[in-house]
Design a protein around this motif. Structure first.
Motif, PDB file in Angstrom:
ATOM      1  N   ASN A  92       0.800  -1.227   0.000  1.00 22.42           N
ATOM      2  CA  ASN A  92       0.000   0.000   0.000  1.00 22.42           C
ATOM      3  C   ASN A  92       0.831   1.275   0.000  1.00 22.42           C
ATOM      4  O   ASN A  92       0.280   2.379  -0.098  1.00 22.42           O
ATOM      5  CB  ASN A  92      -1.001   0.012   1.166  1.00 22.42           C
ATOM      6  N   ASN A  93       2.169   1.149   0.115  1.00 24.86           N
ATOM      7  CA  ASN A  93       3.005   2.362   0.114  1.00 24.86           C
ATOM      8  C   ASN A  93       3.929   2.453  -1.088  1.00 24.86           C
ATOM      9  O   ASN A  93       4.731   3.381  -1.199  1.00 24.86           O
ATOM     10  CB  ASN A  93       3.822   2.461   1.406  1.00 24.86           C
ATOM     11  N   ASP A 233      -8.591  -2.372   6.167  1.00 26.83           N
ATOM     12  CA  ASP A 233      -7.593  -3.382   6.504  1.00 26.83           C
ATOM     13  C   ASP A 233      -6.448  -3.400   5.505  1.00 26.83           C
ATOM     14  O   ASP A 233      -5.361  -3.921   5.800  1.00 26.83           O
ATOM     15  CB  ASP A 233      -8.231  -4.769   6.545  1.00 26.83           C
ATOM     16  N   LEU A 234      -6.674  -2.856   4.318  1.00 25.75           N
ATOM     17  CA  LEU A 234      -5.661  -2.865   3.266  1.00 25.75           C
ATOM     18  C   LEU A 234      -4.975  -1.518   3.078  1.00 25.75           C
ATOM     19  O   LEU A 234      -3.815  -1.468   2.653  1.00 25.75           O
ATOM     20  CB  LEU A 234      -6.294  -3.281   1.936  1.00 25.75           C
ATOM     21  N   ALA A 235      -5.684  -0.422   3.360  1.00 25.05           N
ATOM     22  CA  ALA A 235      -5.185   0.915   3.053  1.00 25.05           C
ATOM     23  C   ALA A 235      -3.988   1.301   3.919  1.00 25.05           C
ATOM     24  O   ALA A 235      -3.869   0.891   5.080  1.00 25.05           O
ATOM     25  CB  ALA A 235      -6.301   1.942   3.232  1.00 25.05           C
ATOM     26  N   LEU A 236      -3.099   2.084   3.355  1.00 25.65           N
ATOM     27  CA  LEU A 236      -1.969   2.635   4.093  1.00 25.65           C
ATOM     28  C   LEU A 236      -2.485   3.437   5.285  1.00 25.65           C
ATOM     29  O   LEU A 236      -3.381   4.274   5.150  1.00 25.65           O
ATOM     30  CB  LEU A 236      -1.145   3.543   3.163  1.00 25.65           C
ATOM     31  N   ASN A 243      -5.591   7.266   1.246  1.00 25.47           N
ATOM     32  CA  ASN A 243      -4.704   6.287   0.603  1.00 25.47           C
ATOM     33  C   ASN A 243      -5.511   5.129  -0.002  1.00 25.47           C
ATOM     34  O   ASN A 243      -5.490   4.011   0.516  1.00 25.47           O
ATOM     35  CB  ASN A 243      -3.710   5.747   1.630  1.00 25.47           C
ATOM     36  N   PRO A 244      -6.222   5.377  -1.100  1.00 17.13           N
ATOM     37  CA  PRO A 244      -7.146   4.365  -1.619  1.00 17.13           C
ATOM     38  C   PRO A 244      -6.524   3.282  -2.501  1.00 17.13           C
ATOM     39  O   PRO A 244      -7.188   2.299  -2.815  1.00 17.13           O
ATOM     40  CB  PRO A 244      -8.127   5.198  -2.445  1.00 17.13           C
ATOM     41  N   VAL A 245      -5.262   3.432  -2.920  1.00 22.99           N
ATOM     42  CA  VAL A 245      -4.689   2.510  -3.903  1.00 22.99           C
ATOM     43  C   VAL A 245      -3.808   1.458  -3.234  1.00 22.99           C
ATOM     44  O   VAL A 245      -2.962   1.777  -2.396  1.00 22.99           O
ATOM     45  CB  VAL A 245      -3.877   3.269  -4.966  1.00 22.99           C
ATOM     46  N   VAL A 246      -4.011   0.215  -3.638  1.00 26.26           N
ATOM     47  CA  VAL A 246      -3.162  -0.877  -3.175  1.00 26.26           C
ATOM     48  C   VAL A 246      -2.692  -1.692  -4.378  1.00 26.26           C
ATOM     49  O   VAL A 246      -3.351  -1.743  -5.417  1.00 26.26           O
ATOM     50  CB  VAL A 246      -3.908  -1.811  -2.188  1.00 26.26           C
ATOM     51  N   GLY A 247      -1.540  -2.313  -4.235  1.00 31.15           N
ATOM     52  CA  GLY A 247      -1.024  -3.249  -5.219  1.00 31.15           C
ATOM     53  C   GLY A 247      -1.096  -4.647  -4.630  1.00 31.15           C
ATOM     54  O   GLY A 247      -0.858  -4.839  -3.437  1.00 31.15           O
ATOM     55  N   ILE A 248      -1.433  -5.635  -5.468  1.00 32.66           N
ATOM     56  CA  ILE A 248      -1.692  -6.983  -4.969  1.00 32.66           C
ATOM     57  C   ILE A 248      -1.002  -8.004  -5.872  1.00 32.66           C
ATOM     58  O   ILE A 248      -0.965  -7.849  -7.090  1.00 32.66           O
ATOM     59  CB  ILE A 248      -3.214  -7.257  -4.940  1.00 32.66           C
ATOM     60  N   TRP A 249      -0.436  -9.045  -5.268  1.00 22.05           N
ATOM     61  CA  TRP A 249       0.046 -10.189  -6.026  1.00 22.05           C
ATOM     62  C   TRP A 249      -0.050 -11.430  -5.144  1.00 22.05           C
ATOM     63  O   TRP A 249      -0.037 -11.356  -3.927  1.00 22.05           O
ATOM     64  CB  TRP A 249       1.471  -9.977  -6.536  1.00 22.05           C
TER      65      TRP A 249
END
Length: 456
Positions: A92-93, A233-236, A243-249
């Motif tokens: 998230n950062n 639970d996911l946001a920075l 901080n609405p954007v997250v990267g996922i893999w």
């Protein structure tokens, strides 16, 4: 809005260019690398992430493993593997390192090891005594601050062994949905959500796009893990507004023997973020390397992104001119996310650089599936996602029904660039939706197929 749509869609085209080859093989990572092809139980096939349509204050992540499960694959069918970590990672950062990892680990047992049967009679519920082979799992949430067990022991939905054995499989599957506070988890077999004509690997449909339209994945199943969590639970810093954007893999790692006083050693063997990357962007000589690599080292694969092979193949076979290189727009879509400060695409969509609390100097370009959680679910989802004017779809995350293949084919060949060739506007694999209907509620994936694939 038009600017955002065009730019984001252009990003999709970029994404697609780099992913074109398996574009057509909507099976994003079905047997994508030489080593993992020999160990299907460890093979990530697809990753999806979207704002939950029926609970828009949450995000659902769906990850699948073990491609091409023929329904009647007994007597052992398709278990999740033990001594294996099935992970979904969140950055998230923007530093290309997991700030949060959700980890599923599985345990297996037999009620009657003296029988060869998966089930010894009709199974009507998860706890049925006739279900001979049983699996359970624990779910941990791992952060730099430590590990918290979210679920201690949850049951796995078994493989669908047939209508006689499991006359109401849907009810059995639903029993495997486990809630722990505001977190909901599912693990079990499902229909393969991906739909595509995989004849793409026969010289791009044999050089004749009129011969497309067969859903090669129809009738096959996969092993699926789904997780629904509150956006916070996911946001920075837990702040979705700032901080609405997250990267996922997703990753698969084998757990080795533990040494005295030390935790068991994990060896990553499979990795999946954006669809099609390892299949169509990474050259065959580096596919195994990509599967064991970390996102923070993705700069070493940059040459395959800025000068992708697929458009060159399409030009050679179909005489559709390949867009000019270097593809800096591809770098933005695959490695940074779309934002005005990230590269040539003049729009803000789904880069962690848009998070107000990100330390921009610490940002590291890396391949991830990026989702802007501030974009609400669409009232009228479009299968072409952003390229179809629907910002809630691919490549802003990825929904189960997003048609990655058609988006990739057209976008990779420049449908959003000035004066694209007319031929580009009709590109597609002729498969526009999944053969099985998705569930309206969590875990959303369709129930597994029971009929043999050769009967489809």
């Amino acid at each position: 809005m038009r600017t955002v749509l065009r730019a984001a869609a252009l990003g999709v085209s970029v994404v697609c260019v780099a992913s074109l080859a398996p574009v057509q093989s909507n099976a994003s990572s079905h047997r994508e690398a030489p080593l993992i092809a020999g160990t299907p139980g460890l093979d990530n096939t697809d990753l999806y992430a979207f704002v939950s349509p029926d609970m828009p204050d949450t995000v659902t992540m769906v990850a699948s493993w073990q491609p091409f499960e023929e329904p009647n694959g007994g007597p052992n069918f398709y278990p999740f593997l033990e001594k294996t970590a099935y992970d979904i990672n969140i950055d998230n950062n923007g530093d290309a390192k997991p700030d949060i990892t959700y980890r599923w680990t599985f345990r297996s047992s037999y009620r009657n090891a003296g029988s060869f049967l998966y089930n010894t009679g009709p199974v009507t519920e998860l706890g049925d005594g006739d279900l001979n082979f049983r699996q359970s799992y624990s779910l941990d949430r791992i952060t730099p601050a430590g590990t918290k067990q979210v679920i201690k022991s949850a049951r796995v939905a078994p493989s669908f062994t047939g209508k006689a054995s499991m006359p109401n499989y849907g009810a059995v599957s639903d029993e495997a949905i486990t809630a722990a506070g505001k977190v909901t988890s599912f693990a079990g077999q499902s229909d393969d959500p991906f739909f595509a004509d995989l004849r793409v690997f026969d010289l791009l449909y044999g050089g004749d796009l009129s011969e497309v339209g067969e859903d090669t994945l129809k009738g096959y199943n996969v092993n699926t893990i789904a997780l629904r969590v509150p956006k916070g639970d996911l946001a920075l810093k837990g702040n979705v507004t700032r901080n609405p954007v997250v990267g996922i893999w997703s990753t698969t790692s084998r757990i080795g023997a533990s040494m005295k006083g030390k935790a068991p050693v994990l060896q990553q063997v499979s990795r999946l973020g954006m669809p099609l990357v390892n299949e169509a962007v990474i050259p065959v000589g580096r596919k195994n390397e990509f599967n064991v690599s970390k996102p923070a080292t993705d700069a070493k694969f940059g040459a395959s992104v800025i000068s992708p092979e697929v458009p060159k193949l399409i030009e050679a076979i179909y005489q559709i001119p390949a867009p000019a290189t270097p593809r800096k727009d591809l770098v933005e879509v695959f490695l940074t996310g779309v934002c005005k400060a990230c590269g040539p695409i003049a729009a803000d969509l789904n880069s962690q650089m848009l998070n107000k609390d990100v330390v921009k100097k610490a940002f590291v370009p890396s391949e991830q599936l990026r989702l802007n959680m501030a974009v609400p679910p669409s009232d009228s989802p479009h299968r072409l996602g952003v390229i179809g004017g629907d910002l809630a779809g691919f490549p802003n995350g990825r929904r189960l029904a997003d048609d990655v293949i058609d988006v990739t084919l057209q976008a990779a060949e420049g449908i959003l660039l000035p004066n694209p060739p007319d031929a580009v506007k009709t590109l597609g694999d002729g498969v526009n939706g999944n053969s099985a209907g998705f569930r309206a509620t969590f875990p959303y994936v369709a129930l597994p197929n029971q009929d043999s694939v050769n009967k489809q």
